[in-house]
Design an enzyme around this catalytic site. Structure first.
Site, PDB file in Angstrom:
ATOM      1  N   HIS A   1      -2.560   0.898 -12.138  1.00  4.67           N
ATOM      2  CA  HIS A   1      -2.274  -0.047 -11.649  1.00  4.67           C
ATOM      3  C   HIS A   1      -3.934  -1.164 -11.810  1.00  4.67           C
ATOM      4  CE1 HIS A   1      -2.820  -1.525  -7.283  1.00  4.67           C
ATOM      5  NE2 HIS A   1      -4.083  -2.016  -7.374  1.00  4.67           N
TER       6      HIS A   1
ATOM      7  N   ARG B   1      -8.015 -10.391   1.213  1.00  8.05           N
ATOM      8  CA  ARG B   1      -8.286 -10.247   1.904  1.00  8.05           C
ATOM      9  C   ARG B   1      -9.711  -9.366   0.341  1.00  8.05           C
ATOM     10  NH1 ARG B   1      -4.937  -5.250   1.250  1.00  8.05           N
ATOM     11  NH2 ARG B   1      -6.496  -3.921   0.426  1.00  8.05           N
TER      12      ARG B   1
ATOM     13  N   ARG C   1     -15.254   6.502  -4.515  1.00  9.28           N
ATOM     14  CA  ARG C   1     -15.654   6.462  -2.493  1.00  9.28           C
ATOM     15  C   ARG C   1     -15.438   8.142  -2.421  1.00  9.28           C
ATOM     16  NH1 ARG C   1     -10.545   2.794  -0.736  1.00  9.28           N
ATOM     17  NH2 ARG C   1     -10.312   0.965  -2.391  1.00  9.28           N
TER      18      ARG C   1
ATOM     19  N   ASN D   1      -2.882  -9.609  -2.015  1.00  3.86           N
ATOM     20  CA  ASN D   1      -3.822  -9.150  -1.089  1.00  3.86           C
ATOM     21  C   ASN D   1      -5.029 -10.259  -0.952  1.00  3.86           C
ATOM     22  OD1 ASN D   1      -3.135  -6.308  -1.215  1.00  3.86           O
ATOM     23  ND2 ASN D   1      -4.358  -5.520  -2.701  1.00  3.86           N
TER      24      ASN D   1
ATOM     25  N   GLY E   1       0.511  -1.089   0.059  1.00  6.10           N
ATOM     26  CA  GLY E   1      -0.176  -0.231  -0.072  1.00  6.10           C
ATOM     27  C   GLY E   1       0.859   1.254  -0.008  1.00  6.10           C
TER      28      GLY E   1
ATOM     29  N   ILE F   1       9.744   2.226 -11.990  1.00  4.79           N
ATOM     30  CA  ILE F   1       8.762   2.423 -13.604  1.00  4.79           C
ATOM     31  C   ILE F   1       7.924   4.013 -12.975  1.00  4.79           C
ATOM     32  CG2 ILE F   1       6.819   2.020 -14.927  1.00  4.79           C
ATOM     33  CD1 ILE F   1       7.770  -1.066 -13.706  1.00  4.79           C
TER      34      ILE F   1
HETATM   35  C1  MV4 Z   1       5.860   1.065  -7.419  1.00  7.71           C
HETATM   36  C2  MV4 Z   1       6.470   2.232  -8.526  1.00  7.71           C
HETATM   37  C3  MV4 Z   1       7.308   2.437  -9.348  1.00  7.71           C
HETATM   38  N1  MV4 Z   1       7.997   1.145  -9.528  1.00  7.71           N
HETATM   39  N2  MV4 Z   1       7.138   0.184  -7.899  1.00  7.71           N
HETATM   40  C4  MV4 Z   1       2.858   1.821  -4.873  1.00  7.71           C
HETATM   41  C5  MV4 Z   1       2.083   1.319  -3.479  1.00  7.71           C
HETATM   42  C6  MV4 Z   1       2.503   0.201  -3.545  1.00  7.71           C
HETATM   43  N3  MV4 Z   1       1.794  -1.602  -3.843  1.00  7.71           N
HETATM   44  C7  MV4 Z   1       3.515  -0.078  -4.605  1.00  7.71           C
HETATM   45  N4  MV4 Z   1       3.917   1.428  -5.535  1.00  7.71           N
HETATM   46  C8  MV4 Z   1       4.588   1.574  -6.888  1.00  7.71           C
HETATM   47  N5  MV4 Z   1       5.765   1.075  -6.884  1.00  7.71           N
HETATM   48  C9  MV4 Z   1       8.450   0.456  -8.917  1.00  7.71           C
HETATM   49  N6  MV4 Z   1       9.112  -0.832  -9.068  1.00  7.71           N
HETATM   50  C10 MV4 Z   1       4.380   2.832  -8.682  1.00  7.71           C
HETATM   51  C11 MV4 Z   1       4.505   2.697  -6.973  1.00  7.71           C
HETATM   52  C12 MV4 Z   1       3.303   3.990  -7.121  1.00  7.71           C
HETATM   53  C13 MV4 Z   1       1.355   3.296  -7.045  1.00  7.71           C
HETATM   54  C14 MV4 Z   1       1.305   2.515  -7.585  1.00  7.71           C
HETATM   55  C15 MV4 Z   1       0.193   2.374  -8.160  1.00  7.71           C
HETATM   56  C16 MV4 Z   1      -0.693   2.740  -7.092  1.00  7.71           C
HETATM   57  C17 MV4 Z   1      -0.092   4.274  -7.085  1.00  7.71           C
HETATM   58  C18 MV4 Z   1       0.980   4.473  -6.984  1.00  7.71           C
HETATM   59  C19 MV4 Z   1       1.694   5.790  -6.018  1.00  7.71           C
HETATM   60  C20 MV4 Z   1       2.788   5.981  -6.650  1.00  7.71           C
HETATM   61  C21 MV4 Z   1       3.647   4.987  -6.518  1.00  7.71           C
END
Ligand code: MV4
Length: 459
Positions: free
Chosen positions: A208, A292, A338, A290, A164, A203
């Protein structure tokens, strides 16, 4: 099948689980804190037991209180909802040792998925793509530098116990890496009591995308399609949709198969979610599982017609999945907004207090999941979400139209909510084109004159 279920949660999700139980003819027991006496989940359940003071550490997170309530009410099973104890393997074990069925996966699966670094290794062995990075935890600065050099900057440091987005740090060069590494370790230690961190290539502007999984105890695992959850702010999702816009048929198929392989690698049972990041070249990578039920499960229910909470209960009672992957059909498009008691104009400052006026939307293809009513007082102690508005259209543009209609009908006052923010999101050209990424929300708070000219013209 179970006769009586205790819901170890509050708010809209407790109400949601009570409804599923009632549809299945199962009796329900709510637990509540002293701040939630007047909450809808207390009124709607067959029985309700007060488990402690307002702070969740003394109520919804208090394992002995909840287990005592379960013993007194003589329930067969506990549904943990989301948040609180839903991903606590220790709680799942205690339920098991008290002969109360935990409605969720086995404790071992919860534990494995909770270790984000081990989870990554687990799915890699199942031939699911992961983001290039360290093999396991990185324990000192020298190793961090070696890994980062090999990956190339920018890199991201993540907490092994995290998820998260908590305790994540991005570094763009050797100089910044050492501080970021030490800060991430310290933050992880403070937040989770475990300072273990790992490193991945960073990245930029990913999407997402997550897959809903259902798995029975008899070896069948299927997915219920994808949700795009890119519209987030500080790792709090605001709006989710299914299907994921612009995801090609072939990519959907590959990701769905990877999601099922990943879930099987966790020996997963019950409902769960496989999260992926998708980059600009449409490469997808597993990030987390996740274990849940998720807040955004209704968008999947809308397009598949499958009641995920009822499925959770059936699967936990040992039933086989009654349908196959091929029989799951995806109909139209669904969006969830939401509605939080927060003021988007004041940096999302929480806005608890009494709801004097409440008008909720309705009409064709609209669903509202909420625990609030006119006269309800939003307590300051918990998550600020007060309702979820979910709509279903024949396609994405119809869903957007129905959501705008629904939000226009909605009045929640005098507390501030995220309703106007959602209207703004839905009217944005970039959103309407389905060009969503995790940077979208930041771009909303930029003055329109600073936006690219293309976007202004399109609007
Ligand atoms: C990352 C990323 C960029 N590169 N991993 C944020 C929550 C966590 N579950 C993983 N996340 C991220 N991982 C790599 N290698 C960018 C995020 C991220 C993000 C991911 C999903 C949704 C929103 C986000 C907001 C900021 C950063």
């Amino acid at each position: 099948m179970f006769h009586k279920i205790l819901i170890a949660n509050r708010g809209e999700i407790a109400v949601r689980v009570i409804r599923a139980c009632r549809d299945l003819g199962i009796r329900t027991v709510s637990v509540y804190s002293k701040a939630d006496r007047e909450s809808l989940h207390v009124r709607l359940a067959d029985e309700a037991i007060c488990i402690g003071e307002a702070p969740s550490s003394e109520s919804y997170l208090n394992i002995p209180s909840i287990i005592s309530a379960a013993e007194i009410a003589d329930v067969d099973a506990i549904h943990p909802g989301y948040g609180f104890l839903s991903e606590n393997p220790h709680f799942a074990e205690i339920c098991e040792s008290c002969q109360i069925k935990f409605i969720g996966p086995k404790p071992e699966s919860v534990r494995l998925a909770g270790d984000k670094s081990l989870a990554r290794e687990t799915v890699r062995k199942a031939k699911v793509a992961i983001i290039p990075g360290s093999k396991g935890v990185v324990s000192d600065q020298a190793e961090a530098l070696r890994v980062a050099k090999k990956l190339g900057y920018p890199v991201i440091i993540k907490a092994k116990a995290g998820g998260g987005g908590k305790g994540m740090r991005v570094a763009h060069n050797d100089g910044k890496l050492v501080t970021a590494f030490l800060m991430a370790q310290a933050e992880a230690e403070a937040a989770f009591g475990d300072g273990g961190v790992y490193i991945e290539k960073y990245i930029g502007e990913p999407r997402h995308i997550e897959f809903q999984i259902l798995a029975d105890r008899h070896g069948t695992t299927i997915h219920l399609g994808a949700r795009d959850c890119s519209i987030q702010r500080r790792h709090q999702k605001l709006l989710e949709e299914s299907p994921a816009p612009g995801l090609s048929k072939s990519l959907f198929k590959k990701m769905g198969e990877a999601a099922v392989r990943a879930a099987k690698a966790f020996q997963y049972e019950n409902a769960g979610t496989i999260e992926f990041l998708v980059d600009e070249h449409e490469h997808f990578y597993f990030i987390e599982m996740n274990t849940r039920l998720q807040v955004e499960h209704p968008v999947t229910e809308m397009i598949t017609g499958i009641d995920i909470v009822k499925q959770q209960i059936r699967l936990a009672s040992g039933e086989k999945l009654s349908f196959s992957q091929d029989s799951v059909k995806f109909n139209g498009a669904a969006i969830e907004c939401r509605i939080n008691a927060e003021d988007p104009d004041r940096d999302f400052l929480p806005s608890p207090g009494k709801i004097e006026t409440l008008i909720l939307p309705g009409g064709p293809n609209v669903r509202v999941d909420t625990h609030v009513y006119s006269g309800y007082v939003v307590p300051p102690y918990y998550d600020s979400m007060v309702a979820k508005v979910i709509v279903h259209g024949k396609d994405r543009s119809e869903a957007i139209q129905i959501m705008l209609r629904s939000l226009k009908e909605t009045t929640i006052g005098p507390i501030k909510t995220t309703v106007p923010l959602h209207e703004k999101i839905l009217n944005r050209p970039r959103f309407r084109q389905g060009k969503v990424s995790t940077n979208f929300i930041e771009s909303l708070f930029v003055a329109p004159s600073l936006e690219p000219v293309e976007a202004r013209k399109a609007g």
